[in-house]
Design an enzyme around this catalytic site. Structure first.
Site, PDB file in Angstrom:
ATOM      1  CE  LYS A   1      40.797  39.314  48.351  1.00 25.24           C
ATOM      2  NZ  LYS A   1      41.354  38.622  47.185  1.00 25.24           N
TER       3      LYS A   1
ATOM      4  CD  GLU B   1      43.321  48.591  51.441  1.00 26.44           C
ATOM      5  OE1 GLU B   1      42.806  49.285  50.541  1.00 26.44           O
ATOM      6  OE2 GLU B   1      43.766  47.457  51.242  1.00 26.44           O
TER       7      GLU B   1
ATOM      8  CG  HIS C   1      32.316  46.401  43.254  1.00 26.63           C
ATOM      9  ND1 HIS C   1      33.433  47.189  43.397  1.00 26.63           N
ATOM     10  CD2 HIS C   1      31.467  46.756  44.248  1.00 26.63           C
ATOM     11  CE1 HIS C   1      33.275  47.976  44.450  1.00 26.63           C
ATOM     12  NE2 HIS C   1      32.092  47.740  44.972  1.00 26.63           N
TER      13      HIS C   1
ATOM     14  NE  ARG D   1      39.381  35.738  38.082  1.00 25.76           N
ATOM     15  CZ  ARG D   1      39.213  36.633  39.034  1.00 25.76           C
ATOM     16  NH1 ARG D   1      39.435  36.299  40.280  1.00 25.76           N
ATOM     17  NH2 ARG D   1      38.845  37.866  38.747  1.00 25.76           N
TER      18      ARG D   1
HETATM   19  C1  MV4 Z   1      39.627  50.634  47.425  1.00 21.12           C
HETATM   20  C2  MV4 Z   1      39.138  51.822  46.866  1.00 21.12           C
HETATM   21  C3  MV4 Z   1      39.645  53.010  47.358  1.00 21.12           C
HETATM   22  N1  MV4 Z   1      40.572  53.011  48.344  1.00 21.12           N
HETATM   23  N2  MV4 Z   1      40.552  50.680  48.393  1.00 21.12           N
HETATM   24  C4  MV4 Z   1      36.601  47.698  45.207  1.00 21.12           C
HETATM   25  C5  MV4 Z   1      36.586  46.211  45.170  1.00 21.12           C
HETATM   26  C6  MV4 Z   1      37.795  45.733  45.872  1.00 21.12           C
HETATM   27  N3  MV4 Z   1      38.537  44.888  44.991  1.00 21.12           N
HETATM   28  C7  MV4 Z   1      38.563  46.948  46.253  1.00 21.12           C
HETATM   29  N4  MV4 Z   1      37.815  48.096  45.814  1.00 21.12           N
HETATM   30  C8  MV4 Z   1      38.228  49.347  46.096  1.00 21.12           C
HETATM   31  N5  MV4 Z   1      39.195  49.444  47.032  1.00 21.12           N
HETATM   32  C9  MV4 Z   1      40.984  51.850  48.846  1.00 21.12           C
HETATM   33  N6  MV4 Z   1      41.879  51.871  49.825  1.00 21.12           N
HETATM   34  C10 MV4 Z   1      38.180  51.754  45.868  1.00 21.12           C
HETATM   35  C11 MV4 Z   1      37.709  50.504  45.491  1.00 21.12           C
HETATM   36  C12 MV4 Z   1      36.714  50.529  44.480  1.00 21.12           C
HETATM   37  C13 MV4 Z   1      36.967  50.064  43.192  1.00 21.12           C
HETATM   38  C14 MV4 Z   1      38.179  49.508  42.846  1.00 21.12           C
HETATM   39  C15 MV4 Z   1      38.415  49.038  41.573  1.00 21.12           C
HETATM   40  C16 MV4 Z   1      37.423  49.129  40.627  1.00 21.12           C
HETATM   41  C17 MV4 Z   1      36.226  49.655  40.945  1.00 21.12           C
HETATM   42  C18 MV4 Z   1      35.970  50.129  42.225  1.00 21.12           C
HETATM   43  C19 MV4 Z   1      34.731  50.680  42.528  1.00 21.12           C
HETATM   44  C20 MV4 Z   1      34.484  51.138  43.787  1.00 21.12           C
HETATM   45  C21 MV4 Z   1      35.468  51.053  44.769  1.00 21.12           C
END
Ligand code: MV4
Length: 504
Positions: free
Chosen positions: A116, A201, A236, A295
């Site tokens: 990432k 982040e 998630h 994917r």
């Molecule tokens: C974040 C975020 C808020 N701010 N990054 C969750 C899994 C990973 N793919 C990244 N995720 C997140 N990153 C920043 N800078 C909130 C999440 C996140 C989230 C993102 C997409 C769908 C569901 C989520 C549930 C909780 C947190």
């Protein structure tokens, strides 16, 4: 050029891929674990080979065995589906080394997007916005991260560079808590990915998860197929997806802006085949690259329903060296699609996984309905793989029609033998926030409750009686004419006008 494909997966996605191969006139090879011997993907394929015992590590993750089978049976291509080996750069490379086409991107693209921090640095160079945070590809020590934290500002997120799916992620709200959270995040990342590296982040609160589907051919053409809204999730795990996003709606300029940025992100790693760019989108329509999934995704059907593009067939054509059959101008989003993931889990009991044998099922059918499933009557839901029973996908001319159709389909759908999350979806589709499209990624966990559905538990004996008669008559014509008479059946006009009022 290949004429025979090995599908290195199981369940609904293996069936989905085999169907695409059939339509393209390609021979198919299934692989299976000991408990999947009688599965649909095994029955649908032209040939099938045993991999090993049920645990994934001894079956669907055995890239070496899968390559051996491909070589022996003369399969010239491997489609990995999603999960298992789909995002393993080493497996993609091993396929190419064996002279077998990998239906997916180049190993270098998988590797670049799999880390990432590397992904952030790479797309940033291409002018793609990322959430403010640590920069560069190198690993940073705790003292360096602690020094950078005040510049980034609180609250912030510690994320695993090998991450995805929220593993190894920690929220930091107070600086003094950060050293302990770094230790916990690294430990979790090490345990999950064998790599304890992390980066920072800024935490974006109340954001939506909107993703863009990409297709890219080997000639350098890259297009996007619009967005999917994926904010309805729990821990998630996505539960429901829609295309288009109600947050983007009619704003074509916003859609094209996100789409062209997604295309640029894909181009930054020389992407080929189908992929998805995930964005976090705030309430002011600012969007930030989160990660790229290299994917085919579970939720690809909602995009297929609104664009008319068969993404799996397109993946195979691309792997055969063909040019994309569409230009960006050919792509139009028509109507609305919603997918409910039907899981064997109990929504009344903290979504506890439910195992057992499916003794009877009645599938919804009719206009605008698609069910992608790998299970059948007699199928045993085991704890070895994920709990998804099927994907119920509907299409409607408008979002309201899609929601009404999904409610109808969920009422028709009967699964006997294991508990399912169908009641969760029914409650969700009745909630005002969902109807109004006013939800973010915290909605299910923080603002949603099954209580409304709990009330309807008083009707359970009636439902049981109806199901009993359905089961008794399942072999007869009559079964098709019996439907569950719920309150929902008669109140749709009332519901529709309420929904229309919400839209103003
Ligand atoms: C974040 C975020 C808020 N701010 N990054 C969750 C899994 C990973 N793919 C990244 N995720 C997140 N990153 C920043 N800078 C909130 C999440 C996140 C989230 C993102 C997409 C769908 C569901 C989520 C549930 C909780 C947190």
């Amino acid at each position: 050029m290949f004429n025979k494909i090995l599908v290195a997966n199981r369940g609904e996605i293996a069936v989905r891929i085999i169907r695409a191969c059939r339509e393209l006139g390609l021979a198919t090879v299934a692989v299976f674990s000991e408990i999947d011997r009688h599965s649909l993907h095994v029955r649908y394929a032209d040939e099938a080979y045993l991999l090993g015992p049920a645990p994934s590590r001894e079956s669907y993750l055995r890239g070496d065995k899968i390559l051996d089978i491909a070589r022996k049976c003369g399969a010239q291509a491997i489609h990995p589906g999603y999960g298992f080996l789909a995002e393993r750069a080493d497996f993609a490379q091993a396929c190419l080394d064996a002279g077998i086409a990998f239906v997916g991107p180049k190993p270098s693209s998988i590797a670049a997007m799999g880390d990432k921090a590397v992904a952030r640095a790479t797309v940033t160079k291409a002018g793609v916005p990322v959430v403010p945070g640590t920069e560069g590809e190198g690993a940073l020590r705790d003292d360096e991260l602690l020094g950078l934290a005040p510049q980034i500002g609180l609250p912030l997120l510690i994320k695993a560079t090998a991450g995805g799916g929220g593993k190894g992620m920690r929220e930091v709200r107070k600086l003094e808590e950060m050293p302990g959270l770094l230790v916990a995040a690294r430990r979790e990342a090490e345990a999950s990915f064998g790599d304890g590296n992390v980066y920072l982040e800024k935490l974006l609160e109340g954001a939506r998860h909107i993703e863009i589907q990409i297709l890219a051919d080997t000639q350098g053409n890259v297009i996007h197929l619009g967005e999917r809204e994926c904010s309805i999730q729990r821990r998630h795990q996505k539960l429901l997806e829609e295309a288009p996003s109600p947050f983007v709606g009619e704003d074509q300029a916003f859609r094209q802006q996100m789409g062209s940025v997604a295309v640029r992100a894909a181009q930054s790693v020389g992407y080929v085949n189908a992929g998805t760019i995930e964005f976090l989108v705030d309430k002011d329509k600012n969007f930030f690259f989160m990660e790229m999934n290299t994917r085919l995704q579970v939720e690809h059907p909602v995009t297929e329903m609104v664009t008319g593009v068969d993404i799996v067939k397109e993946q195979i054509r691309i792997a055969r060296g063909r040019q994309l059959r569409y230009t960006q101008d050919d792509v139009r989003m028509n109507g609305w699609a919603i997918e409910c993931r039907i899981n064997a889990e109990d929504p009344y009991n903290n979504f506890l996984p439910s195992t057992g044998r499916i003794t009877h099922t009645l599938l919804p059918t009719g206009p605008g309905i698609r069910v992608d499933t790998g299970v059948y009557i007699g199928f045993e839901i085991s704890p070895f793989y994920d709990s998804m029973i099927s994907k119920l996908i509907v299409w409607g001319e408008t979002r309201a029609e899609a929601i009404l159709r999904m409610r109808r389909a969920l009422e028709e759908y009967k699964i006997i033998g294991v508990r399912s999350n169908i009641p969760f979806h029914q409650t969700l589709l009745d909630s005002h926030r969902f109807m109004g499209g006013q939800y973010d990624t915290r909605f299910v966990e923080e603002r949603f409750s099954m209580e409304a559905a709990e009330e309807s538990k008083v009707y359970q004996p009636e439902i049981a009686a109806i199901v009993a008669s359905l089961v008794a008559h399942q072999q007869t014509q009559r079964a098709a004419h019996i439907i569950q008479r719920g309150e929902r059946d008669t109140s749709n006009w009332k519901w529709l006008s309420r929904w229309e009022r919400l839209q103003r």
